[in-house]
Write a protein that holds these residues in place. Structure first.
Motif, PDB file in Angstrom:
ATOM      1  N   ILE A  52       0.835  -1.206   0.000  1.00  0.00           N
ATOM      2  CA  ILE A  52       0.000   0.000   0.000  1.00  0.00           C
ATOM      3  C   ILE A  52       0.864   1.249   0.000  1.00  0.00           C
ATOM      4  CG2 ILE A  52      -1.642   1.344   1.358  1.00  0.00           C
ATOM      5  CD1 ILE A  52      -2.934  -0.985  -0.040  1.00  0.00           C
ATOM      6  N   PHE A  53       1.904   1.255   0.814  1.00  0.00           N
ATOM      7  CA  PHE A  53       2.765   2.433   0.894  1.00  0.00           C
ATOM      8  C   PHE A  53       3.593   2.624  -0.367  1.00  0.00           C
ATOM      9  CE2 PHE A  53       1.579   2.855   5.254  1.00  0.00           C
ATOM     10  CZ  PHE A  53       1.811   4.192   5.545  1.00  0.00           C
ATOM     11  N   LEU A  54       3.984   1.547  -1.014  1.00  0.00           N
ATOM     12  CA  LEU A  54       4.722   1.682  -2.277  1.00  0.00           C
ATOM     13  C   LEU A  54       3.856   2.368  -3.319  1.00  0.00           C
ATOM     14  CD1 LEU A  54       7.152   1.169  -4.089  1.00  0.00           C
ATOM     15  CD2 LEU A  54       6.241  -1.124  -4.554  1.00  0.00           C
ATOM     16  N   VAL A  55       2.613   1.939  -3.414  1.00  0.00           N
ATOM     17  CA  VAL A  55       1.678   2.570  -4.362  1.00  0.00           C
ATOM     18  C   VAL A  55       1.463   4.040  -3.999  1.00  0.00           C
ATOM     19  CG1 VAL A  55      -0.691   2.557  -5.232  1.00  0.00           C
ATOM     20  CG2 VAL A  55       0.531   0.394  -4.922  1.00  0.00           C
ATOM     21  N   HIS A  96       3.972  12.227   1.236  1.00  0.00           N
ATOM     22  CA  HIS A  96       5.153  11.639   0.607  1.00  0.00           C
ATOM     23  C   HIS A  96       6.333  11.615   1.574  1.00  0.00           C
ATOM     24  CE1 HIS A  96       7.139  10.253  -3.038  1.00  0.00           C
ATOM     25  NE2 HIS A  96       8.175  11.013  -2.732  1.00  0.00           N
ATOM     26  N   ALA A  97       6.561  12.730   2.269  1.00  0.00           N
ATOM     27  CA  ALA A  97       7.707  12.813   3.185  1.00  0.00           C
ATOM     28  C   ALA A  97       7.503  11.920   4.409  1.00  0.00           C
ATOM     29  CB  ALA A  97       7.919  14.267   3.610  1.00  0.00           C
ATOM     30  N   THR A  98       6.330  12.019   5.031  1.00  0.00           N
ATOM     31  CA  THR A  98       6.046  11.164   6.187  1.00  0.00           C
ATOM     32  C   THR A  98       5.900   9.714   5.750  1.00  0.00           C
ATOM     33  OG1 THR A  98       4.848  13.034   7.166  1.00  0.00           O
ATOM     34  CG2 THR A  98       4.532  10.880   8.190  1.00  0.00           C
ATOM     35  N   GLY A  99       5.369   9.514   4.548  1.00  0.00           N
ATOM     36  CA  GLY A  99       5.220   8.154   4.023  1.00  0.00           C
ATOM     37  C   GLY A  99       6.543   7.431   3.894  1.00  0.00           C
ATOM     38  N   LEU A 200      13.822   4.927  -9.584  1.00  0.00           N
ATOM     39  CA  LEU A 200      14.042   3.782  -8.694  1.00  0.00           C
ATOM     40  C   LEU A 200      12.768   3.169  -8.116  1.00  0.00           C
ATOM     41  CD1 LEU A 200      17.308   4.820  -6.815  1.00  0.00           C
ATOM     42  CD2 LEU A 200      17.030   3.023  -8.525  1.00  0.00           C
ATOM     43  N   PRO A 201      11.731   3.954  -7.770  1.00  0.00           N
ATOM     44  CA  PRO A 201      10.513   3.310  -7.255  1.00  0.00           C
ATOM     45  C   PRO A 201       9.890   2.312  -8.226  1.00  0.00           C
ATOM     46  CG  PRO A 201      10.478   5.640  -6.731  1.00  0.00           C
ATOM     47  CD  PRO A 201      11.652   5.425  -7.635  1.00  0.00           C
TER      48      PRO A 201
END
Length: 431
Positions: A52-55, A96-99, A200-201
């Motif tokens: 979920i976090f990658l998406v 994005h930053a906290t993620g 890279l992602p």
């Protein structure tokens, strides 16, 4: 695991699709009917959370890239413009930053779960190695992303980290210049890092697909470490695993939302809200919190080791702390997977976990006084855990008796019949 598919198309259209491109069958077999061990606990939910976090990171990153200017003259200003002028830009940026921090929280918990339950052991060596590769790609992506806001810590962090490569004789300087696009951190560096941070992602997503594929080939481990022996040991992925994964995701995302809305800068560094200034060095240059244990190991080597000077020694130790993970499946000589049946290893696992947290704390401290000495002690124990303790412990430790099956362990835990009369211990505990 049986390769037979129980998927039945629900309509003529799905039947037509199944005969040409069986994506519905793939989804059904992988996320609905896929057999999972019936005793999985919440420690096994972090894989889904990471997906979920990658998406989320990719989606928010793509939108942020539409408004970001990868130029040293206006990069800092463009981030401020995102925060103030772009519709919901503040939310996208904080997510994005906290993620990134929560991504690393989940991946560290995922790794430690694998260490505790022996998820790296035969036949899952490739699965583990792919996981370590994902971890390395995450670290590279996070480092390059941290440079993009072009704040003080971004600039000086890039200066320090890229300077590590100069420790390598002959090849060090050319590698550093290739990364920087010159002889110092400047506009060319920012462009390179932005391009790689965007690329890279998607590489991570590709390796994640291989990781999940390897998982489905070998099957999932479980808290007992005993392999699936019959259909009684498993339950369908849906609803049993999906409900548990879904609940864990809701809890994790609720904590994440709290930080996004109430503590968005808690895990960052205040100096990064000061625009990069090559003429003013911060009092203490520190990386993001998820790099601190490795940063402590780097700074722990304050002495020359024969012909290896302290700078090269620190870099080798830092990279070696990750490289050693690739060899973990062969360094652990015990044939019992789960720490639940290894009383000595269970204690040493928690000592190792404490050592990692301790190194993280030391990484945030200045490299003076007693801190480098403590970091050296923590670094020595880190490597001793993998190179000395695990190989020897597997030969001398006497594990508890393993259940004959997952079902037997579940019945015993919930007051069932337990091991049938006359049953003997699993061959894995003998010898």
């Amino acid at each position: 695991m049986s390769s037979h598919s129980s998927y039945v198309p629900s309509s003529g259209v799905m039947q037509w699709m199944d005969a040409r491109l069986p994506l519905p069958r793939l989804v059904y077999d992988s996320f609905v009917a896929y057999p999972t061990p019936r005793n999985l606990n919440y420690a096994y939910t972090f894989g889904g959370i990471l997906a979920i976090f990658l998406v989320s990171q990719i989606l928010t990153g793509v939108v942020l890239a539409m408004h970001y200017a990868a130029s040293s003259g206006i990069a800092f200003e463009s981030v401020e413009k995102i925060m103030r002028d772009v519709n919901w830009g503040w939310l996208l940026r904080y997510m994005h930053a906290t993620g990134a921090s929560f991504f690393f929280i989940a991946v560290y918990l995922h790794i430690f779960r694998g260490l505790y339950y022996g998820s790296y052991k035969q036949p899952r060596e490739v699965l583990w190695i792919l996981g370590v590769i994902i971890f390395l790609l995450m670290m590279a992506t996070a480092f390059m992303g941290y440079v993009l806001p072009w704040g003080q810590m971004s600039f000086w962090g890039a200066t320090v980290i890229t300077g590590f490569f100069t420790a390598f004789p002959l090849i060090g300087d050319p590698i550093q210049q290739l990364l920087l696009g010159g002889f110092s951190v400047d506009n060319a560096t920012l462009n390179r890092f932005f391009s790689l941070h965007y690329l890279l992602p998607f590489m991570i997503a590709g390796v994640v697909i291989l990781h999940v594929w390897a998982l489905h080939v070998t099957g999932q481990t479980n808290p007992t470490g005993v392999e699936v022996k019959s259909s009684k040991d498993t339950v369908p992925f849906t609803p049993h695993a999906t409900v548990k994964d879904g609940f864990a995701m809701v809890v994790f995302l609720a904590i994440f939302a709290y930080f996004v809305f109430y503590l968005p800068n808690f895990l960052g560094h205040p100096d990064n809200y000061i625009e990069a200034n090559p003429l003013k060095t911060p009092a203490h240059i520190v990386p993001e919190w998820y790099f601190l244990p490795f940063y402590a190991m780097l700074r722990a080597i304050t002495f020359n080791i024969g012909p290896i000077d302290s700078k090269l020694g620190g870099v080798l130790v830092m990279f070696g702390s990750i490289i050693v993970l690739f060899f973990l499946p062969w360094l652990d000589t015990s044939r019992v997977r789960s720490a639940a049946y290894r009383p000595i290893y269970r204690v040493l696992f928690w000592v190792f976990a404490f050592d990692c947290v301790f190194l993280g704390w030391l990484g945030a401290k200045p490299a003076e006084g007693i801190y480098p000495t403590l970091a050296l002690i923590g670094t020595i124990y880190y490597f001793a855990h993998f190179l000395i303790i695990l190989p020897i412990l597997g030969l001398v430790e006497k594990p508890k008796k393993l259940p004959n099956s997952i079902t037997e362990a579940v019945l015993a835990k919930h007051g069932g019949s337990g091991r049938p009369a006359g049953a003997t211990a699993s061959p894995e505990t003998k010898g």
